[in-house]
Design an enzyme around this catalytic site. Structure first.
Site, short mmCIF file in Angstrom:
data_model
loop_
_atom_site.label_atom_id
_atom_site.label_comp_id
_atom_site.label_asym_id
_atom_site.label_seq_id
_atom_site.Cartn_x
_atom_site.Cartn_y
_atom_site.Cartn_z
N GLY A 22 44.99 33.55 30.81
CA GLY A 22 44.09 34.08 29.80
C GLY A 22 43.09 35.06 30.36
N GLY A 23 43.11 35.25 31.68
CA GLY A 23 42.22 36.21 32.32
C GLY A 23 42.87 37.58 32.47
N VAL A 24 42.10 38.52 32.97
CA VAL A 24 42.59 39.89 33.07
C VAL A 24 43.69 40.03 34.12
CG1 VAL A 24 40.78 40.57 34.71
CG2 VAL A 24 41.91 42.32 33.30
N ASP A 25 43.61 39.31 35.22
CA ASP A 25 44.57 39.48 36.31
C ASP A 25 45.99 39.10 35.90
OD1 ASP A 25 42.58 40.37 38.08
OD2 ASP A 25 42.02 38.31 38.55
N CYS A 113 45.28 22.32 43.00
CA CYS A 113 45.89 22.77 41.75
C CYS A 113 47.10 23.65 42.03
CB CYS A 113 44.87 23.50 40.89
SG CYS A 113 45.51 24.05 39.29
N CYS A 210 37.12 25.16 37.19
CA CYS A 210 37.35 25.16 35.75
C CYS A 210 36.86 23.91 35.04
CB CYS A 210 38.83 25.39 35.46
SG CYS A 210 39.93 24.10 36.08
#
Length: 394
Positions: A22-25, A113, A210
């Site tokens: 959901g992030g830009v990267d 993770c 997170c």
């Protein structure tokens, strides 16, 4: 002829599963793969719910990230799936994080993770979907070596270097993974997001762990392990009991502020004695550490790591520090690292990652978890034989 992912077939016949956070990267990775003509599938993992993690009402930040990933997939015209990994994430990452702190360690949950949920479970799912590779938005570079296996290197943008968090990636996983952003600066990634018309082009990068939305680790641990907190003594290296604490989870190695005692001299947390519930404090110079003992070594170098090994490497014990000279040895099954210049504030539970040089293009040789890190201050003669009994071995 090989395609841009080093595979011997046309992009249209190459299936790429992209881990979309959901992030830009990761969104740009999906955009790049789509633009190059690959068969792209986006997968987003639902890992946590802040309301459940910290027992507070309110919207779930993970939910917003999932929404952003879905919008990007729609914009790009690629299939998108959301997988519920909350239970697995809690068992393998959050619970282990809490237990590690209770044992007096300083864990790195992002490594755990990647090691479990992302590069084990998600990778298996990608294979089930018929993927040729799993692509992520991490900032590292990989390339095939002389033996055909992929090697990992630091990225072009060292300010975004995430190699420290990927040290536990196995060779089998590394051969299946791709990191398309490894050769790009962050500014170029954001510009690509605007070019692709992605809504996340200016989305702020995540800075905190997170599942710790307010940056207070102790609050999360107290909710998860309310019966495990025990008070104890705050003890100076010279043997003086300076005060009491409400649980060692409130302290980390190297901490100066908020210790809870005043002696007229700057004091730092030097060691957390979980067995005796003690917080040991002393002057800054007592934090100096040279010898580390590691567990769960993951080696990616060309020469296997075997009994009797001695290798000159460059090591990082924090993600934000540059690699520094060190000597790695394996003797009687014990992996040790001698830090040539020493380091301060090293804690069990952290990672020690190896590189073949201190250059910006250094290869990642692997790493391990720090099992013991004995600050030089703990050799103080002021400690009696009985008091030293519970301290980590040198």
């Amino acid at each position: 002829m090989l395609n841009s992912l080093h595979l011997p077939k046309p992009p249209a016949e190459t299936r790429v599963v992209v881990a979309m956070s959901g992030g830009v990267d990761s969104s740009v990775v999906a955009g790049l793969m789509k633009r190059e003509g690959y068969d792209v599938i986006g997968i987003t993992l639902q890992l946590y719910d802040h309301g459940a993690a910290v027992h507070r009402a309110g919207s779930c930040c993970a939910g917003q990230d999932i929404h952003d990933a879905r919008r990007v997939a729609e914009r790009l015209g690629i299939p998108h799936y959301v997988l519920d990994y909350e239970r697995r994430f809690k068992e393998q990452v959050i619970d282990r994080f809490a237990d590690s702190y209770l044992n007096g360690e300083t864990p790195v949950p992002c490594v755990a993770c990647n090691q479990t949920v992302k590069f084990s479970d998600l990778l298996a799912t990608a294979r089930t979907l018929g993927a040729d590779v799993l692509a992520t938005g991490h900032y590292v570079r990989t390339a095939p070596g002389a033996d055909g296996h992929h090697q990992m290197f630091r990225p072009a943008d060292l300010d975004r270097d995430q190699s420290y968090f990927l040290f536990a990636t196995t060779q089998e996983q590394l051969d299946f993974l791709r990191f398309p952003l490894g050769g790009m600066p962050k500014a170029e990634v954001r510009e690509l997001a605007r070019e692709f018309g992605l809504s996340v082009a200016d989305k702020q990068d995540s800075q905190d762990i997170c599942f710790v939305p307010k940056g207070k680790y102790s609050d999360v641990i107290q909710k998860l392990r309310p019966d495990a907190l025990e008070p104890g003594d705050i003890v100076h290296l010279d043997g003086r009991v300076l005060g009491r604490h409400e649980g060692i989870i409130h302290y980390t190695i190297g901490q100066r502020r908020g210790i809870g005692v005043a002696t007229g001299e700057p004091l730092y947390v030097v060691h957390l004695d979980a067995a005796q519930k003690r917080v040991l404090v002393g002057p800054k110079e007592a934090l100096a550490t040279r010898t580390l003992e590691l567990r769960d070594l993951n080696w990616l170098g060309a020469t296997p790591a075997t009994e009797g090994m001695r290798a000159e490497v460059f090591a990082k014990v924090r993600s934000t520090r540059p690699p520094t000279p060190a000597v790695l040895t394996i003797t009687d099954g014990i992996t040790k690292v001698e830090l040539t210049d020493g380091e301060t504030g090293v804690a069990p539970g952290q990672a020690c990652v190896f590189y073949d040089s201190d250059d910006s293009s250094a290869q990642v040789l692997g790493g391990g978890w720090i099992a013991r890190a004995r600050p030089l201050g703990l050799t103080s003669p002021a400690f009696t034989r009985e008091e030293n009994r519970t301290l980590p071995a040198a």
